[in-house]
Design a protein around this motif. Sequence first.
Motif, PDB file in Angstrom:
ATOM      1  N   ALA A   2       3.042  -3.801  13.833  1.00  0.00           N
ATOM      2  CA  ALA A   2       3.474  -2.363  13.527  1.00  0.00           C
ATOM      3  C   ALA A   2       3.990  -2.250  12.162  1.00  0.00           C
ATOM      4  CB  ALA A   2       4.525  -1.785  14.326  1.00  0.00           C
TER       5      ALA A   2
ATOM      6  N   GLY B 138       4.580   6.209   8.103  1.00  0.00           N
ATOM      7  CA  GLY B 138       4.429   4.759   7.875  1.00  0.00           C
ATOM      8  C   GLY B 138       5.514   3.814   7.494  1.00  0.00           C
TER       9      GLY B 138
ATOM     10  N   GLU C 138       9.885   9.901   6.638  1.00  0.00           N
ATOM     11  CA  GLU C 138      10.887   8.619   6.947  1.00  0.00           C
ATOM     12  C   GLU C 138      12.135   8.858   7.237  1.00  0.00           C
ATOM     13  OE1 GLU C 138      11.003   6.484   3.125  1.00  0.00           O
ATOM     14  OE2 GLU C 138      11.653   7.947   1.913  1.00  0.00           O
TER      15      GLU C 138
ATOM     16  N   VAL D 243      -1.382   6.376  11.608  1.00  0.00           N
ATOM     17  CA  VAL D 243      -0.881   6.741   9.880  1.00  0.00           C
ATOM     18  C   VAL D 243      -2.360   6.537   9.149  1.00  0.00           C
ATOM     19  CG1 VAL D 243      -0.023   5.898   7.953  1.00  0.00           C
ATOM     20  CG2 VAL D 243       1.349   6.232  10.054  1.00  0.00           C
TER      21      VAL D 243
ATOM     22  N   VAL E  78       7.923   3.773  10.517  1.00  0.00           N
ATOM     23  CA  VAL E  78       7.500   2.761  11.248  1.00  0.00           C
ATOM     24  C   VAL E  78       8.112   1.607  10.850  1.00  0.00           C
ATOM     25  CG1 VAL E  78       5.539   1.495  12.270  1.00  0.00           C
ATOM     26  CG2 VAL E  78       5.432   3.934  12.352  1.00  0.00           C
TER      27      VAL E  78
ATOM     28  N   THR F 256       1.514   4.348  16.242  1.00  0.00           N
ATOM     29  CA  THR F 256       1.929   5.344  15.248  1.00  0.00           C
ATOM     30  C   THR F 256       1.532   4.788  13.902  1.00  0.00           C
ATOM     31  OG1 THR F 256       3.702   5.853  16.490  1.00  0.00           O
ATOM     32  CG2 THR F 256       3.753   6.503  14.140  1.00  0.00           C
ATOM     33  N   ALA F 257       1.427   3.303  13.785  1.00  0.00           N
ATOM     34  CA  ALA F 257       1.158   2.688  12.335  1.00  0.00           C
ATOM     35  C   ALA F 257      -0.484   2.897  12.290  1.00  0.00           C
ATOM     36  CB  ALA F 257       1.255   1.257  12.487  1.00  0.00           C
TER      37      ALA F 257
ATOM     38  N   GLY G  57       1.954  -0.485   9.201  1.00  0.00           N
ATOM     39  CA  GLY G  57       2.508   0.809   9.026  1.00  0.00           C
ATOM     40  C   GLY G  57       2.695   0.808   7.467  1.00  0.00           C
TER      41      GLY G  57
ATOM     42  N   ALA H 290       1.300   3.267   4.783  1.00  0.00           N
ATOM     43  CA  ALA H 290       1.788   3.885   3.771  1.00  0.00           C
ATOM     44  C   ALA H 290       1.544   4.013   2.294  1.00  0.00           C
ATOM     45  CB  ALA H 290       3.446   3.548   4.117  1.00  0.00           C
TER      46      ALA H 290
END
Length: 289
Positions: free
Chosen positions: A190, A167, A222, A141, A170, A137-138, A194, A198
């Motif tokens: 991460a 971010g 978030e 982003v 995460v 996921t990071a 992240g 972000a």
Amino acid sequence: MICALGSSLCFGTASVLQALGARAARPGTGGGVDVALLWGALRQWRYLAGLSLDGIGFGLQVVALLTLPIYTVGAALAASLAVTAVVCSWLLKVRLTRMEWAAVAVVCGGLAMLAFASGTEGEGHGSPALRWAMLATAFGVLGIGVVAGRLPNRPRALVLGLGAGFGFGVVEVAVRLIDGPDLANPAWYALLVGGAAAYLLLTSALQRGSVTTATAGAVLGETIGPALVGVVWLGDRTREGLAWAAILGFTIAVAGALVLARFGEPPAPAVGALEEAEAEARGRRGPGA
């Protein structure tokens, strides 16, 4: 809870300083992942002051995440927009409407309900799959930032905001997935990727596009996702019989923050007025002051 609120205070004040620094920096490449813009912002003292407050806020956030459910800490971080609104009204002489003052009160009320209803943090430590999912996921982003840089202004702001929110989300979850200084744990990477992604997306949002839209997207990104991860995979719970109060408090705190989303960026006239006041003060002190 005191640490969570202290973190919100630091982040809310930092937002004003970082927005001022980002606006004063030279334009970068125009992309969503804009390293040149971030480098320019880092040369502004206001942006650096905001980063210092962010560092203090992050430390308080970590302490809060080690003792409270993610949904409580996430709502407190969203409430930093209430802090930003009050700081703008004081520092930049921005006039808050009655609805916005009411939103500040609503945010405070929602946090009070959450403080009353929250249990302790869940005992779950997350599976290896969840750790790798946070790392993926990071990096995702960063991909969102690349895509956002090619979009028109309106959708760009929303996508940048959501990406920045993901971010930061995460980071919230990764803190709970780190048990110690084990560099083989993907959650460490991460957290770093992240958080950096972000900040890149948020800095771009602060200088270009509708920052109100971007900030609203960041609040949603978030809070909701990390809260669900905490409840479903990490065992976060409320006090016995008070789940309704936690849900209601979380909802109204986030809703109040969304009403205050325009304070993700100080209005341009207010920024200009502050710069003029500083120039006048330097003039009174004399050349070279």
